[in-house]
Design an enzyme around this catalytic site. Structure first.
Site, PDB file in Angstrom:
ATOM      1  N   CYS A  82       0.865  -1.180   0.000  1.00  0.00           N
ATOM      2  CA  CYS A  82       0.000   0.000   0.000  1.00  0.00           C
ATOM      3  C   CYS A  82       0.897   1.224   0.000  1.00  0.00           C
ATOM      4  O   CYS A  82       1.617   1.474   0.972  1.00  0.00           O
ATOM      5  CB  CYS A  82      -0.912  -0.005   1.219  1.00  0.00           C
ATOM      6  SG  CYS A  82      -2.018   1.414   1.276  1.00  0.00           S
ATOM      7  N   CYS A 223      -5.073   6.148  -3.722  1.00  0.00           N
ATOM      8  CA  CYS A 223      -4.423   4.833  -3.691  1.00  0.00           C
ATOM      9  C   CYS A 223      -3.002   5.038  -4.184  1.00  0.00           C
ATOM     10  O   CYS A 223      -2.791   5.374  -5.360  1.00  0.00           O
ATOM     11  CB  CYS A 223      -5.167   3.826  -4.565  1.00  0.00           C
ATOM     12  SG  CYS A 223      -4.308   2.242  -4.781  1.00  0.00           S
TER      13      CYS A 223
END
Length: 285
Positions: A82, A223
């Protein structure tokens, strides 16, 4: 019912619940992760970042990094990496005196060890090597009049990037409904929708806007790996004259992407802010 400490943090609106578990005593179930991430009945977040020493977790025991980012999506599923989360993770390590970033900080993930440094935007992470794959994929999404071709990009986790023609088309998307990929990748993928700026390149830096549907989460304000994948896809479409530096605007803010020569080939780096919001304790069901 046991009580655990937590910290809430975010990177350009992509928000996480950080749980300190230095010696790996916690074994969170998917239901527990989902309950903590629930925005009505829990703390609320796009995922969990468990802060654990690499030697205390099987996936990181052999890694040359003291700390491991055990990242779980909001539905409890484990994810490889991530890009926003790892900056928030680094911010937490520094703020809690678990680590310093005077020298490059190494953090273990399911996609291997990532290196972070300070940047003008906050923190920059070397996401490593990437793969842009031209295998056919078609994307159907609510708000698009016809299915669109997608671009496979792997930056340690899988992405499919879709180019759109206008900001109006980007804003008309209804990402409360999961877009469909045909053929569907076996492990799923994050799906990004991008619009190039006009002009695309200014002063040697490319610029795009993006929205994203994250697997296991839904639409998020940002993101990090998706930002990198989107810049790589547009750079691929633009051809050999395309720049190696990009800015990407997402609903939660702006991030930077650059491509550099690295070990084993070209690497992609992501930079952006990281914020810790508050700390507390919560009963773990």
């Amino acid at each position: 019912m046991p009580t655990i400490a937590f910290t809430k943090g975010h990177g350009t609106g992509n928000d996480f619940v950080l749980i300190p578990d230095d010696d790996g005593a916690l074994d969170l179930s998917c239901d527990q992760v989902a309950a903590l991430c629930d925005r009505r009945f829990g703390i609320g977040g796009d995922g969990i970042l468990r802060v654990v020493r690499s030697r205390a977790i099987g996936a990181g025991a052999a890694m040359d990094a003291e700390w491991f980012m055990d990242y779980r999506n909001a539905d409890g599923s484990a994810a490889e990496m991530c890009g926003n989360g790892i900056r928030v993770f680094a911010k937490y390590l520094v703020e809690t005196a678990r680590a310093t970033i005077d020298a490059p900080l190494r953090i273990g993930t399911r996609d291997g060890v990532k290196t972070l440094t300070r940047s003008d935007l906050g923190f920059e992470v070397d996401l490593g090597r990437f793969v842009v794959d031209d295998a056919d994929v078609v994307v159907r999404a609510r708000g698009l009049d016809v299915p669109r071709p997608g671009q496979h990009v792997d930056v340690g986790n899988p992405h499919v990037v879709v180019g759109l023609s206008s900001v109006a088309e980007l804003e008309a998307l209804d990402l409360t409904v999961q877009p469909q990929l045909h053929p569907a990748p076996p492990a799923g993928a994050n799906i990004e929708f991008v619009v190039p700026a006009d002009p695309l390149v200014q002063d040697g830096v490319g610029a795009i806007r993006m929205r994203v549907f994250e697997r296991g989460v839904g639409e998020t304000l940002s993101c990090g790996t998706g930002v990198a994948a989107s810049a790589l896809a547009v750079r691929h479409w633009a051809g050999s004259a395309a720049p190696d530096r990009w800015t990407v605007e997402v609903p939660g803010g702006t991030l930077g992407v650059r491509m550099v020569a690295g070990e084993g080939g070209a690497h992609v780096l992501l930079s952006g802010p990281a914020t810790l919001v508050y700390t507390g304790e919560v009963a773990l069901a």
